[in-house]
Design an enzyme around this catalytic site. Structure first.
Site, PDB file in Angstrom:
ATOM      1  CG  HIS A  75      -2.096  -0.909   1.091  1.00 23.78           C
ATOM      2  ND1 HIS A  75      -2.023  -2.241   1.460  1.00 23.78           N
ATOM      3  CD2 HIS A  75      -3.348  -0.723   0.608  1.00 23.78           C
ATOM      4  CE1 HIS A  75      -3.191  -2.824   1.225  1.00 23.78           C
ATOM      5  NE2 HIS A  75      -4.006  -1.923   0.710  1.00 23.78           N
TER       6      HIS A  75
ATOM      7  CE  LYS B 116      -3.887  -0.535   4.712  1.00 24.69           C
ATOM      8  NZ  LYS B 116      -5.234   0.018   4.993  1.00 24.69           N
TER       9      LYS B 116
END
Length: 256
Positions: free
Chosen positions: A144, A148
């Protein structure tokens, strides 16, 4: 023709909320009536800092804010008898207990990932685990963007749970490895988190056996795929009885 599903977007000033608003501007079956966000900015619908300021009637809340201040959203949905789609991850055990309690009062849609492709992937990895069994080691890699906050991702845990169902929950999750950890045990499911750049979301489940490897993977190329799933979930929730719903319920209804 049925009336449009009226949606409140929580986190409307963020990227995901903005994607939901953009999709709804051209949707013939649903519309955004307002948004809630601590960062108020001029948009095509009214934006409020708090739920108690809302004047518009609605059917469903689509929440892409964060795991923080969850109670405020659930209380408002309970008071107004609205459905709610929870698009965030990173909920604590206490949060999840509260979610289950409110699901007795309102229709509540919660999934670790709103992508149709990821939910199909969930079914595929479970089927693979049933066929391959303990002869194959399972490792999950998720990637990600660098902003995040939670790790491993909710989707990685969802995929691990799907595999573990096959083994009656007996597998234990090992999040990354460091130092002299010894040989890998059969009871492990490895989960590894990568964070960097602007990666939207990638998940890979690797089944490693003797002399062969099977990999099931999914890559989201845009956040709009999750926004589209949230809009589908909101339409699905309208008029539903109180209860806890997820993507499997939506897919089953669409298949009828």
């Amino acid at each position: 023709m049925s009336e449009k599903t009226k949606i409140i977007i929580c986190g409307i000033s963020g990227k995901m909320g903005g994607n939901v608003l953009s999709l709804l501007e051209n949707d013939g079956e649903a519309e955004a009536v307002c948004g809630v966000d601590p960062f108020v900015k001029p948009l095509s619908v009214p934006v409020y800092k708090h739920f108690d300021e809302i004047k518009e009637d609605a059917d469903v809340i689509v929440d892409f804010s964060s795991a923080e201040n969850l109670r405020e959203r659930l209380e408002y949905a309970g008071q107004k008898h609205l459905g709610i789609v929870l698009g965030s991850t990173g909920f604590t055990a206490e949060d999840n207990a509260m979610i289950e309690e409110y699901a007795k009062e309102i229709p509540l849609f919660k999934t670790a990932n709103l992508s149709i492709g990821v939910n199909l992937m969930q079914k595929l990895v479970k089927a693979a685990a049933q066929v391959l069994g303990d002869a194959f080691d399972v490792e999950i890699i998720e990637r990600h963007h660098n902003l995040k906050k939670d790790a491993p991702s909710g989707t990685a845990l969802m995929l691990a749970d799907s595999v573990n169902e096959v083994f009656d929950g007996k597998k234990r999750y090992v999040e990354g490895r460091s130092g002299i950890v010894g040989p890998r045990e059969k009871s492990e499911i490895g989960i590894h988190a990568v964070r960097g750049g602007t990666i939207v979301g990638e998940h890979e489940v690797m089944f490693a056996g003797e002399d062969e490897i099977l990999t099931v993977s999914h890559s989201a190329r845009s956040k709009r795929v999750f926004a589209a799933g949230a809009v589908k979930a909101a339409k699905f929730l309208k008029g539903k009885a109180p209860g806890r719903y997820d993507m499997n319920d939506l897919l089953a209804e669409n298949a009828e």
